[in-house]
Enzyme design. Structure first.
Site, PDB file in Angstrom:
ATOM      1  N   TYR A  47      25.721  36.429  28.869  1.00 17.96           N
ATOM      2  CA  TYR A  47      24.832  37.404  28.252  1.00 17.96           C
ATOM      3  C   TYR A  47      25.580  38.622  27.731  1.00 17.96           C
ATOM      4  O   TYR A  47      25.099  39.303  26.821  1.00 17.96           O
ATOM      5  CB  TYR A  47      23.701  37.779  29.206  1.00 17.96           C
ATOM      6  CG  TYR A  47      22.624  36.728  29.156  1.00 17.96           C
ATOM      7  CD1 TYR A  47      21.738  36.673  28.095  1.00 17.96           C
ATOM      8  CD2 TYR A  47      22.540  35.738  30.126  1.00 17.96           C
ATOM      9  CE1 TYR A  47      20.778  35.680  28.007  1.00 17.96           C
ATOM     10  CE2 TYR A  47      21.588  34.744  30.047  1.00 17.96           C
ATOM     11  CZ  TYR A  47      20.705  34.719  28.980  1.00 17.96           C
ATOM     12  OH  TYR A  47      19.772  33.724  28.887  1.00 17.96           O
TER      13      TYR A  47
ATOM     14  N   HIS B 163      19.027  37.831  35.325  1.00 17.45           N
ATOM     15  CA  HIS B 163      19.828  36.629  35.091  1.00 17.45           C
ATOM     16  C   HIS B 163      20.799  36.363  36.241  1.00 17.45           C
ATOM     17  O   HIS B 163      21.626  35.458  36.152  1.00 17.45           O
ATOM     18  CB  HIS B 163      20.590  36.742  33.772  1.00 17.45           C
ATOM     19  CG  HIS B 163      19.712  36.581  32.571  1.00 17.45           C
ATOM     20  ND1 HIS B 163      19.065  35.397  32.284  1.00 17.45           N
ATOM     21  CD2 HIS B 163      19.342  37.451  31.599  1.00 17.45           C
ATOM     22  CE1 HIS B 163      18.359  35.540  31.180  1.00 17.45           C
ATOM     23  NE2 HIS B 163      18.496  36.780  30.749  1.00 17.45           N
TER      24      HIS B 163
END
Length: 750
Positions: free
Chosen positions: A277, A430
């Site tokens: 990410y 996440h």
């Protein structure tokens, strides 16, 4: 390419005349000004045909955009998830819009501006008619896409295209587009979706940047301030969560672009969500930073937080294996690498504004392309002028947390071997529940794996390309990682609210020696009343071809528990030194916390002081040698139970299980030691070089491990468990031998 060079040569005269006409008015123009500037355009035109990498990159996008122009304008009614036709069409549109805008500026051909204008006019006609997207999975549905995140992607790229054709459009056309498309689009992303916009998360970074970029093009300070600092008021509640279960906003938490730089990035440039990410967010972070630098230099964005945005690019490159693939820490799709378009952009910008580090040029050479703008030209010129030097990846520690005090990632490297040791913070929504986990690579090949995420990104057949339920039930769970599981329950009981409050604590990190690279960390909050202390070392001896990994996991608790330590090795099992039984039918190992996804394929018993597993992977032999207890259970597992849609990979695993104990120590060595040639059909050095591994001492102060090799060489590693400073002096007597040293550990050879 030859045809394109001839085309460029034919354009030189026309462009030269255009430049003469433009010089007198250049300083009265305001556009382009974001990432491609009017000064940059002049430099690019002057260098056309002379800079090979830039010329080839320009030729590539010209071929792509010309094909799209020939196919016409396609703006379908949105209906699909990721991977579906409408999703992919609108995604392609925003990518092509940005490229067509660039081509208009560089080649000065009206057809590209006309194409961008016509596309925008089609969207301006469509957008006011659109309800929210019909797919209801997202916590913040978009209009063009199933989630606001992708709508933000569209506006980030479209803003650059608008900047490039701004002066080509009439005032009437600009007013129409802004009133019917751009302002409503920006307001929908922000005011219309505060639960998306007012966050600290990669999603909101894209949202902030989308609103900020279009605000810069339109010189709309209201939009810019929303982008930089978030909405002043919103209707967020504690119950509003994202689609991964993470909190949207903490009480009193700052929001907006600056907050998304402040909070997720550590002083070392590590992004708390992990490299997958970080890669995704680097595009909006760097593209907006470049635009701010050009349009609003007073913000000094590239100096902000000790230049962390520029620093983060090199950090991210270091979070990749020798093939350039990012380590799948937290949610991460394997195979994502620094060849992605986001990293091409981020690297070029970091080079131009970060002191023109020649090491970055060597990565750009590998990428084989540059951005067709000011930054890309700078990189291509550096490569043309033979200024590139190799980007050297070394062992390093990357701290986590905005102040660098929330654990970190230790990367130990030696002669192709890479050990990634995770003792970081939760990683926002996440994050995975895997304190003190690790993975191992050998020349780019995974040896001990981190599973990564359970998702087939943009593959419509698999859940619309979105996260699968198994990401929560398997990939995030502790048992999916190479770390301790207590009582078959994930760390923090698998709850984000708890995990996000804690980070592991580093004991020490030392990569100075060529013989040993070592890191040590503790975790005292994953399980109440239990402390985990893991020390991992990458050790090289000149007598052997490969370095080996020594893993020492200490567990101390105030009550009795069952401890499972999984090992997710990749390859074909060759041999064990213990007997085991395989069931005639497979059943799941458990019912929850990921155990429901593990088949039990075999169960072994301990009949010696050390157990060993020998396997073959990518034509190299590996052996795990582990200290064993007579009551240990040895479990062969296979991922894939309770997975009727085959969403999970059927990878092997091995678990050492110890029951009904308070304290425990797990010691193992993972050792590469030989090769196999399918052509010659010869196996060389196929058996381990380790004769035995033994725990000589283990108490509150010290842990001592003895390794005996087949040539009778002995190594002893002593770890200081309670006093780990570099200055601390130690003395301990083991088996009538006294050891003295300074620092957190001692390695002896005899």
């Amino acid at each position: 390419m030859i045809q394109f060079r001839k085309y460029l040569q034919a354009r030189f005269f026309v462009l030269g005349m255009a430049l003469i006409l433009q010089i007198s008015t250049a300083y009265s123009q305001e556009h382009p000004q974001l990432n491609l500037t009017k000064e940059g355009v002049a430099k690019i035109r002057a260098e056309l045909g002379k800079v090979p990498l830039f010329d080839s990159s320009l030729a590539d996008i010209k071929e792509e955009v010309d094909a799209e122009i020939a196919s016409g304008i396609h703006v379908p009614i949105p209906k699909d998830f990721s991977g579906g036709f409408t999703h992919e069409r609108h995604k392609k549109n925003f990518l092509i819009l940005q490229k067509a805008g660039v081509l208009f500026q560089i080649l000065n051909e009206d057809k590209y501006a006309v194409y961008v204008k016509d596309m925008f006019m089609a969207y301006a006609k469509l957008y006011p008619t659109l309800p929210v997207h019909p797919q209801e999975r997202s916590y913040a549905r978009g209009k063009l896409f199933w989630q606001c995140l992708n709508d933000s992607n569209w506006l980030v790229y479209a803003s650059q295209a608008y900047d490039c054709i701004y002066d080509f459009l009439s005032k009437k056309e600009r007013k129409y587009l802004e009133m019917e498309l751009f302002v409503p689009f920006a307001n929908f992303i922000s005011e219309g979706n505060p639960q998306f916009f007012n966050r600290v998360h990669n999603h909101s970074t894209w949202g902030n940047v989308a609103v900020g970029m279009i605000g810069l093009v339109m010189d709309n300070d209201e939009l810019l301030q929303k982008a930089l600092y978030g909405l002043k008021t919103d209707n967020l509640t504690a119950e509003m969560r994202d689609n991964d279960g993470g909190f949207i906003k903490k009480e009193g938490q700052k929001v907006g672009f600056f907050a998304n730089v402040d909070e997720p990035f550590s002083p070392d440039g590590y992004y708390t969500e992990g490299p997958y990410y970080q890669r995704y967010a680097m595009y909006p972070f760097l593209i907006f930073a470049q635009a701010l630098h050009n349009v609003k230099p007073e913000y000094k964005i590239f100096e902000y937080k000790d230049s962390v945005l520029l620093k983060s690019v090199s950090t991210l490159l270091n979070l990749s294996d020798s093939d350039g693939d990012f380590f799948p820490i937290n949610d991460g799709q394997k195979g994502m690498s620094y060849y992605s378009r986001e990293l091409v952009t981020a690297l070029d910008i970091a080079y131009l504004f970060g002191g023109q580090n020649p090491e970055l040029l060597s990565i750009a050479e590998q990428q084989g392309k540059v951005t067709v703008d000011d930054a890309g030209l700078a990189v291509a010129l550096g490569i043309r002028n033979n200024e590139a030097i190799p980007f050297t990846k070394t062992s390093l520690e990357l701290r986590d947390g905005p102040e660098g005090d929330q654990g970190g990632i230790g990367i130990l490297r030696n002669e192709g071997m890479e050990l990634v040791f995770k003792y970081a913070a939760q990683g926002l929504s996440h994050g995975h529940y895997d304190k003190l986990s690790y993975s191992i690579y050998n020349n780019g090949n995974e040896i001990m794996q981190d599973y990564g995420l359970a998702r087939f990104v943009n593959i419509e057949q698999k859940g619309g390309g979105n996260y699968l339920k198994e990401n929560t039930t398997w990939a995030k769970q502790t048992v999916a990682h190479n770390t301790i599981v207590q009582d078959e329950t994930s760390h923090f009981n698998g709850k984000y609210e708890i995990g996000s409050q804690h980070a592991s604590v580093k004991s020490f990190f030392d990569a100075e020696s060529s013989e040993i690279k070592i890191a040590s960390a503790k975790e005292s909050n994953a399980y109440k009343g239990t402390e985990l202390h893991r020390t991992m070392a990458l050790i090289k001896d000149e007598n052997y071809s490969f370095p080996f990994v020594l893993d020492v996991m200490r567990v101390t608790s105030d009550s009795l528990h069952q401890y499972d330590l999984p090992f997710y090795y990749l390859g074909q099992l060759m041999k064990t030194n213990f007997s085991y039984d395989s069931p005639k039918s497979l059943e799941a190992l458990g019912t929850k916390f990921g155990y429901q996804h593990l088949y039990l394929e075999g169960k072994g018993v301990v009949n010696q002081d050390n157990i060993s597993l020998n396997w073959l992977s990518n034509d190299i032999f590996y052996t795990m040698t582990a200290v064993s207890d007579k009551d240990d259970e040895l479990l062969f597992t296979r991922i894939g139970a309770n997975d009727p849609e085959f969403n999970l990979r059927r990878d092997p695993g091995f678990i050492i299980r110890r029951k009904n104990v308070k304290d425990a120590i797990f010691v193992s060595i993972i050792e590469p030691h030989g090769t196999y040639s399918p052509v010659s059909e010869f196996a060389v050095n196929a058996y381990s070089n380790i004769k035995s591994v033994k725990v000589l001492q283990n108490d509150e102060k010290y842990t001592a491990i003895e390794i005996v090799f087949t040539n009778d060489m002995v190594k002893t590693l002593i770890i200081a468990n309670s006093e780990s400073s570099k200055e601390a002096k130690h003395m301990v007597t083991i088996n009538a031998k006294t050891f003295q040293w300074n620092g957190p550990y001692y390695l002896s050879n005899k």
